[in-house]
Design an enzyme around this catalytic site. Structure first.
Site, PDB file in Angstrom:
ATOM      1  N   GLN A  27      45.320  32.374  38.508  1.00 34.05           N
ATOM      2  CA  GLN A  27      44.344  31.745  37.603  1.00 34.05           C
ATOM      3  C   GLN A  27      44.809  31.889  36.147  1.00 34.05           C
ATOM      4  OE1 GLN A  27      39.865  31.752  38.017  1.00 34.05           O
ATOM      5  NE2 GLN A  27      40.021  33.493  36.654  1.00 34.05           N
ATOM      6  N   LEU A  32      28.402  41.148  38.161  1.00 32.93           N
ATOM      7  CA  LEU A  32      29.364  41.850  37.299  1.00 32.93           C
ATOM      8  C   LEU A  32      29.667  43.263  37.794  1.00 32.93           C
ATOM      9  CD1 LEU A  32      27.915  40.711  33.858  1.00 32.93           C
ATOM     10  CD2 LEU A  32      29.773  39.667  35.175  1.00 32.93           C
ATOM     11  N   SER A  58      36.017  43.634  42.783  1.00 30.36           N
ATOM     12  CA  SER A  58      35.765  42.213  42.972  1.00 30.36           C
ATOM     13  C   SER A  58      34.302  42.036  43.370  1.00 30.36           C
ATOM     14  CB  SER A  58      36.663  41.685  44.098  1.00 30.36           C
ATOM     15  OG  SER A  58      36.170  40.444  44.555  1.00 30.36           O
ATOM     16  N   HIS A  99      34.819  43.196  35.021  1.00 35.82           N
ATOM     17  CA  HIS A  99      34.311  42.235  34.039  1.00 35.82           C
ATOM     18  C   HIS A  99      34.057  42.937  32.691  1.00 35.82           C
ATOM     19  CE1 HIS A  99      32.760  40.208  37.863  1.00 35.82           C
ATOM     20  NE2 HIS A  99      33.458  39.244  37.310  1.00 35.82           N
TER      21      HIS A  99
HETATM   22  P1  PAJ Z   1      34.932  35.899  38.175  1.00 31.90           P
HETATM   23  O1  PAJ Z   1      35.500  36.068  39.532  1.00 31.90           O
HETATM   24  O2  PAJ Z   1      33.513  36.266  37.915  1.00 31.90           O
HETATM   25  O3  PAJ Z   1      35.848  36.693  37.179  1.00 31.90           O
HETATM   26  C1  PAJ Z   1      35.633  36.617  35.784  1.00 31.90           C
HETATM   27  C2  PAJ Z   1      36.813  37.290  35.087  1.00 31.90           C
HETATM   28  O4  PAJ Z   1      36.852  38.679  35.451  1.00 31.90           O
HETATM   29  C3  PAJ Z   1      38.171  36.680  35.530  1.00 31.90           C
HETATM   30  O5  PAJ Z   1      39.016  36.544  34.388  1.00 31.90           O
HETATM   31  C4  PAJ Z   1      38.692  37.725  36.508  1.00 31.90           C
HETATM   32  O6  PAJ Z   1      40.102  37.742  36.611  1.00 31.90           O
HETATM   33  C5  PAJ Z   1      38.160  39.007  35.869  1.00 31.90           C
HETATM   34  N1  PAJ Z   1      38.148  40.115  36.848  1.00 31.90           N
HETATM   35  C6  PAJ Z   1      37.627  40.097  38.102  1.00 31.90           C
HETATM   36  N2  PAJ Z   1      37.864  41.287  38.725  1.00 31.90           N
HETATM   37  C7  PAJ Z   1      38.545  42.059  37.838  1.00 31.90           C
HETATM   38  C8  PAJ Z   1      39.081  43.384  37.882  1.00 31.90           C
HETATM   39  N3  PAJ Z   1      38.967  44.155  38.957  1.00 31.90           N
HETATM   40  N4  PAJ Z   1      39.716  43.852  36.773  1.00 31.90           N
HETATM   41  C9  PAJ Z   1      39.850  43.078  35.656  1.00 31.90           C
HETATM   42  N5  PAJ Z   1      39.360  41.818  35.549  1.00 31.90           N
HETATM   43  C10 PAJ Z   1      38.720  41.311  36.624  1.00 31.90           C
HETATM   44  O7  PAJ Z   1      37.362  34.188  37.699  1.00 31.90           O
HETATM   45  C11 PAJ Z   1      36.264  33.659  37.680  1.00 31.90           C
HETATM   46  O8  PAJ Z   1      35.079  34.339  37.725  1.00 31.90           O
HETATM   47  C12 PAJ Z   1      36.094  32.143  37.579  1.00 31.90           C
HETATM   48  O9  PAJ Z   1      37.168  31.508  38.220  1.00 31.90           O
HETATM   49  C13 PAJ Z   1      35.957  31.638  36.107  1.00 31.90           C
HETATM   50  C14 PAJ Z   1      37.217  31.925  35.284  1.00 31.90           C
HETATM   51  C15 PAJ Z   1      34.725  32.263  35.432  1.00 31.90           C
HETATM   52  C16 PAJ Z   1      35.756  30.097  36.123  1.00 31.90           C
HETATM   53  O10 PAJ Z   1      34.635  29.751  36.854  1.00 31.90           O
END
Ligand code: PAJ
Length: 284
Positions: A153, A33, A185, A37
């Protein structure tokens, strides 16, 4: 914060909350995280009585050649972070809990998944749609929170929710960036010092294209200038795509009419790391 690994235990907790007429917000994640997140969690806390976060590194959205085994995992740190922002329940299931032996059902969203991430990672969105529908059935939230960072997504999930009649509001939270512009990320931690410096090429290119669009350049010209700009900055980086799309359908945008919103999407490889980013641009 309660940490729950079993579906039945989670269902009991959520049923109790719903009996008390509490609204349930849900933030699905794969862990590792960061502030991005947490911004989703904060939105859920603002809008819902109970916030559930899941951490599950979903094997079905990784191709055999991708980074499933290498994907960063740090449950202790994640738990601390979620506790610090007041999450009520962390759902941290095993692979077998989500996919019991013999599981063979997949959710396939067509059209939106054909290009961009879907073209480069052909089984990716099938895995995402499958796990998100399973998680929606388990948690049964009133609202679920997704990041604009993964714009395609978001479009896939919204389409799936419409088509399969999930009674869930999808909320989109804008991308959290580092102070120099890099979109946060979990994969940024793969970057070497040099690659981290070069990674700014994604956001810089997006901001250039945005400025060209707002200055009234035709879409094809704005894209072309963006590609040239990327080429002028790159050292190791390899551009996979840079395009201007309708953010709901992920079809190529053809015009930019007043009050319309377009998505500028980019993907590039920097060394062994693949990064994606996007911005939304609204016509004046
Ligand atoms: P993950 O890459 O862990 O991301 C979880 C959520 O956090 C996603 O909705 C993603 O768009 C959001 N997120 C990631 N980086 C972000 C940022 N810099 N600013 C705002 N939100 C951000 O996306 C996934 O996991 C998976 O595909 C999941 C939906 C959990 C399915 O497995």
């Amino acid at each position: 914060m309660q940490v729950v690994k079993s579906i039945s235990e989670l269902r009991n907790l959520i049923q109790d909350a719903k009996k008390g007429d509490h609204s349930v917000g849900f933030v699905p994640t794969m862990g590792a995280l960061h502030e991005g997140h947490l911004s989703l969690v904060k939105e859920s806390k603002k809008n819902c009585d109970l916030t559930v976060v899941s951490i599950f590194v979903n094997p079905t959205q990784f191709a055999p050649t991708e980074d499933l085994d290498k994907y960063p995992r740090n449950i202790e740190l994640d738990t601390e972070m979620l506790t610090s922002v007041g999450v009520d329940i962390l759902f941290f299931p095993s692979k077998e809990e989500i996919y019991p032996p013999g599981a063979s059902t997949f959710v396939n969203v067509e059209k939106i998944t054909e290009a961009f991430e879907g073209a480069i990672r052909p089984t990716h969105f099938r895995g995402v749609a499958t796990v998100v529908s399973a998680l929606f059935n388990i948690v049964q939230p009133d609202r679920a929170f997704f990041g604009q960072k993964d714009l395609q997504q978001v479009a896939v999930i919204k389409q799936m929710v419409r088509d399969l009649h999930f009674p869930i509001e999808i909320e989109v939270v804008e991308t959290t960036r580092e102070s120099d512009g890099l979109a946060m990320s979990s994969r940024n931690r793969y970057l070497s010092h040099e690659e981290r410096a070069e990674s700014l090429i994604l956001s810089k290119t997006l901001f250039q294209v945005r400025d060209h669009l707002l200055a009234g350049l035709p879409l094809a010209e704005a894209k072309l200038r963006g590609i040239k700009f990327f080429g002028s900055l790159k050292k190791k980086a390899v551009l996979e795509y840079l395009d201007i799309v309708d953010p709901e359908t992920f079809q190529f945008a053809e015009s930019f009419k007043p009050s319309e919103e377009l998505g500028v999407v980019i993907a590039a490889r920097i060394g062994a790391t693949r990064l994606i980013d996007n911005i939304l641009v609204k016509a004046k």
